[in-house]
Scaffold this motif. Structure first.
Motif, mmCIF file in Angstrom:
data_model
loop_
_atom_site.group_PDB
_atom_site.id
_atom_site.type_symbol
_atom_site.label_atom_id
_atom_site.label_comp_id
_atom_site.label_asym_id
_atom_site.label_seq_id
_atom_site.Cartn_x
_atom_site.Cartn_y
_atom_site.Cartn_z
ATOM 1 N N GLU A 143 0.906 -1.182 -0.156
ATOM 2 C CA GLU A 143 -0.165 -0.100 -0.077
ATOM 3 C C GLU A 143 0.951 1.323 0.061
ATOM 4 O O GLU A 143 1.982 1.386 0.760
ATOM 5 C CB GLU A 143 -0.641 -0.031 1.064
ATOM 6 N N THR A 144 0.395 2.185 -0.882
ATOM 7 C CA THR A 144 1.395 3.518 -0.847
ATOM 8 C C THR A 144 0.428 4.369 0.087
ATOM 9 O O THR A 144 -0.592 4.542 0.260
ATOM 10 C CB THR A 144 1.251 4.098 -2.247
ATOM 11 N N ILE A 145 1.440 5.068 0.815
ATOM 12 C CA ILE A 145 1.020 5.846 1.896
ATOM 13 C C ILE A 145 1.650 7.442 1.747
ATOM 14 O O ILE A 145 2.765 7.580 1.441
ATOM 15 C CB ILE A 145 1.307 5.434 3.533
ATOM 16 N N SER A 146 0.807 8.439 2.065
ATOM 17 C CA SER A 146 1.127 9.709 2.104
ATOM 18 C C SER A 146 1.218 10.663 3.607
ATOM 19 O O SER A 146 0.072 10.322 4.009
ATOM 20 C CB SER A 146 0.410 10.573 0.947
ATOM 21 N N SER A 147 2.091 11.118 3.932
ATOM 22 C CA SER A 147 2.180 11.805 5.339
ATOM 23 C C SER A 147 2.781 13.171 4.796
ATOM 24 O O SER A 147 3.855 13.302 4.959
ATOM 25 C CB SER A 147 2.910 10.941 6.238
ATOM 26 N N GLY A 148 1.763 14.054 4.640
ATOM 27 C CA GLY A 148 2.329 15.597 4.168
ATOM 28 C C GLY A 148 3.103 15.559 2.854
ATOM 29 O O GLY A 148 2.696 14.951 1.828
ATOM 30 N N ARG A 149 4.517 15.912 2.774
ATOM 31 C CA ARG A 149 5.373 15.828 1.701
ATOM 32 C C ARG A 149 5.812 14.226 1.405
ATOM 33 O O ARG A 149 6.417 13.964 0.509
ATOM 34 C CB ARG A 149 6.235 16.931 1.625
ATOM 35 N N ASP A 150 5.931 13.450 2.489
ATOM 36 C CA ASP A 150 6.733 12.352 2.543
ATOM 37 C C ASP A 150 5.677 11.089 1.962
ATOM 38 O O ASP A 150 4.537 11.293 2.183
ATOM 39 C CB ASP A 150 6.972 11.847 3.898
ATOM 40 N N ARG A 151 6.244 10.304 1.011
ATOM 41 C CA ARG A 151 5.753 9.323 0.656
ATOM 42 C C ARG A 151 6.242 7.813 1.120
ATOM 43 O O ARG A 151 7.525 7.682 1.176
ATOM 44 C CB ARG A 151 5.654 9.334 -0.989
ATOM 45 N N PHE A 152 5.394 6.824 1.215
ATOM 46 C CA PHE A 152 5.863 5.594 1.983
ATOM 47 C C PHE A 152 5.039 4.414 1.033
ATOM 48 O O PHE A 152 4.201 4.398 0.451
ATOM 49 C CB PHE A 152 5.439 5.441 3.544
ATOM 50 N N ILE A 153 5.639 3.286 1.335
ATOM 51 C CA ILE A 153 5.168 2.104 0.717
ATOM 52 C C ILE A 153 5.084 1.224 2.009
ATOM 53 O O ILE A 153 6.309 0.711 2.687
ATOM 54 C CB ILE A 153 5.934 1.572 -0.366
ATOM 55 N N GLU A 154 3.969 0.750 2.478
ATOM 56 C CA GLU A 154 3.730 -0.389 3.554
ATOM 57 C C GLU A 154 3.590 -1.766 2.711
ATOM 58 O O GLU A 154 2.544 -1.827 1.960
ATOM 59 C CB GLU A 154 2.546 0.077 4.321
ATOM 60 N N THR A 155 4.570 -2.715 3.223
ATOM 61 C CA THR A 155 4.313 -4.022 2.403
ATOM 62 C C THR A 155 3.356 -4.919 3.468
ATOM 63 O O THR A 155 3.062 -4.519 4.564
ATOM 64 C CB THR A 155 5.867 -4.679 2.312
ATOM 65 N N GLY A 156 3.005 -5.897 2.908
ATOM 66 C CA GLY A 156 2.096 -6.860 3.463
ATOM 67 C C GLY A 156 2.787 -7.294 4.877
ATOM 68 O O GLY A 156 2.234 -7.870 5.440
ATOM 69 N N ASP A 157 4.235 -7.562 4.893
ATOM 70 C CA ASP A 157 4.921 -8.070 5.943
ATOM 71 C C ASP A 157 5.208 -7.021 6.898
ATOM 72 O O ASP A 157 6.321 -7.388 7.823
ATOM 73 C CB ASP A 157 6.131 -9.053 5.581
ATOM 74 N N GLY A 158 4.734 -5.887 6.770
ATOM 75 C CA GLY A 158 4.845 -4.594 7.813
ATOM 76 C C GLY A 158 6.077 -3.856 7.651
ATOM 77 O O GLY A 158 6.344 -3.161 8.473
ATOM 78 N N VAL A 159 6.922 -3.993 6.563
ATOM 79 C CA VAL A 159 8.018 -3.086 6.298
ATOM 80 C C VAL A 159 7.579 -1.714 5.748
ATOM 81 O O VAL A 159 6.766 -1.839 4.898
ATOM 82 C CB VAL A 159 8.936 -3.746 5.564
ATOM 83 N N THR A 160 8.054 -0.898 6.367
ATOM 84 C CA THR A 160 7.545 0.619 5.750
ATOM 85 C C THR A 160 8.824 0.949 4.707
ATOM 86 O O THR A 160 9.995 1.172 5.501
ATOM 87 C CB THR A 160 7.432 1.656 6.800
ATOM 88 N N LEU A 161 8.684 1.358 3.798
ATOM 89 C CA LEU A 161 9.876 1.869 2.656
ATOM 90 C C LEU A 161 9.600 3.319 2.298
ATOM 91 O O LEU A 161 8.370 3.685 2.343
ATOM 92 C CB LEU A 161 9.774 0.816 1.390
ATOM 93 N N PHE A 162 10.623 4.059 2.264
ATOM 94 C CA PHE A 162 10.615 5.609 1.966
ATOM 95 C C PHE A 162 10.486 5.640 0.334
ATOM 96 O O PHE A 162 11.123 5.053 -0.350
ATOM 97 C CB PHE A 162 11.932 6.159 2.497
ATOM 98 N N GLY A 163 9.535 6.428 0.154
ATOM 99 C CA GLY A 163 9.452 6.810 -1.364
ATOM 100 C C GLY A 163 8.359 5.864 -1.825
ATOM 101 O O GLY A 163 8.304 4.749 -1.210
ATOM 102 N N LYS A 202 -3.232 3.845 -2.113
ATOM 103 C CA LYS A 202 -3.628 2.946 -3.231
ATOM 104 C C LYS A 202 -2.946 1.640 -2.608
ATOM 105 O O LYS A 202 -1.904 1.453 -2.214
ATOM 106 C CB LYS A 202 -3.550 3.185 -4.540
ATOM 107 N N THR A 203 -3.750 0.387 -2.712
ATOM 108 C CA THR A 203 -3.130 -0.814 -2.950
ATOM 109 C C THR A 203 -2.968 -1.482 -4.193
ATOM 110 O O THR A 203 -3.496 -1.569 -5.020
ATOM 111 C CB THR A 203 -4.160 -1.846 -2.110
ATOM 112 N N TYR A 204 -1.505 -2.109 -4.197
ATOM 113 C CA TYR A 204 -1.216 -2.703 -5.392
ATOM 114 C C TYR A 204 -0.460 -3.885 -5.073
ATOM 115 O O TYR A 204 -0.357 -4.303 -4.088
ATOM 116 C CB TYR A 204 0.195 -1.746 -6.199
#
Length: 176
Positions: free
Chosen positions: A124-144, A152-154
């Protein structure tokens, strides 16, 4: 550049790492400049004045009072200056260590070793202000988020830095 068939862009990793390296060098420069700013010329002058007053204090009670006042003022000023130095250099040290451990070293290691991780699955892609993250199904949060739409979920594959957790490439299999 391709990594296991996925198009990746190492520029964000390189930019991130160079930025934090420059920040680290700036912290060092602030520490060096601070050393010269905190160099105590006034303390040496005050000590000389107190020695001169000590020589005169034997004969005059007024001079003894001025000497005691100078000693109290000198001690107070010295304590305040020591607290300021400890506080500033303590803060600089904490910032230096955190920046080194969490940003500079992991970034340069990822860039040099290039042993990136590949995640395959739903994310899932996440937006927090100007920052963009990707949250994976196994709980890892990636930057960008590599240009994907936010909130959205991909399903697909993500290549990311093993240590820096920076997304370098995404291949979406089934959109939304």
């Amino acid at each position: 550049m391709n990594y296991n068939g996925i198009e990746i862009n190492e520029f964000p990793l390189l930019f991130y790492t160079i930025f934090h390296t420059i920040l680290l060098l700036a912290l060092i420069a602030v520490g060096v400049v601070g050393f010269f700013v905190f160099y105590d010329k006034d303390g040496k002058k005050a000590k000389k004045r107190m020695k001169a007053l000590e020589a005169q204090a034997k004969d005059s009670p007024k001079v003894q009072k001025r000497l005691e006042k100078s000693r109290r003022k000198f001690k107070k000023h010295r304590k305040e200056k020591i607290l300021a130095i400890v506080g500033i250099y303590g803060l600089l040290t904490v910032m230096f260590v955190l920046n080194s451990v969490f940003c500079v070293v992991p970034g340069w290691m990822d860039y040099a070793i290039k042993d990136y991780e590949i995640y395959e699955g739903e994310f899932e892609t996440i937006s927090s202000g100007r920052d963009r993250f990707i949250e994976t199904g196994d709980g890892v949060t990636l930057f960008g988020n590599q240009g994907l739409g936010t909130e959205k979920t991909y399903y697909g594959e993500i290549v990311y830095g093993k240590r820096s957790k920076l997304a370098l490439g995404v291949r979406v299999s089934n959109g939304e």
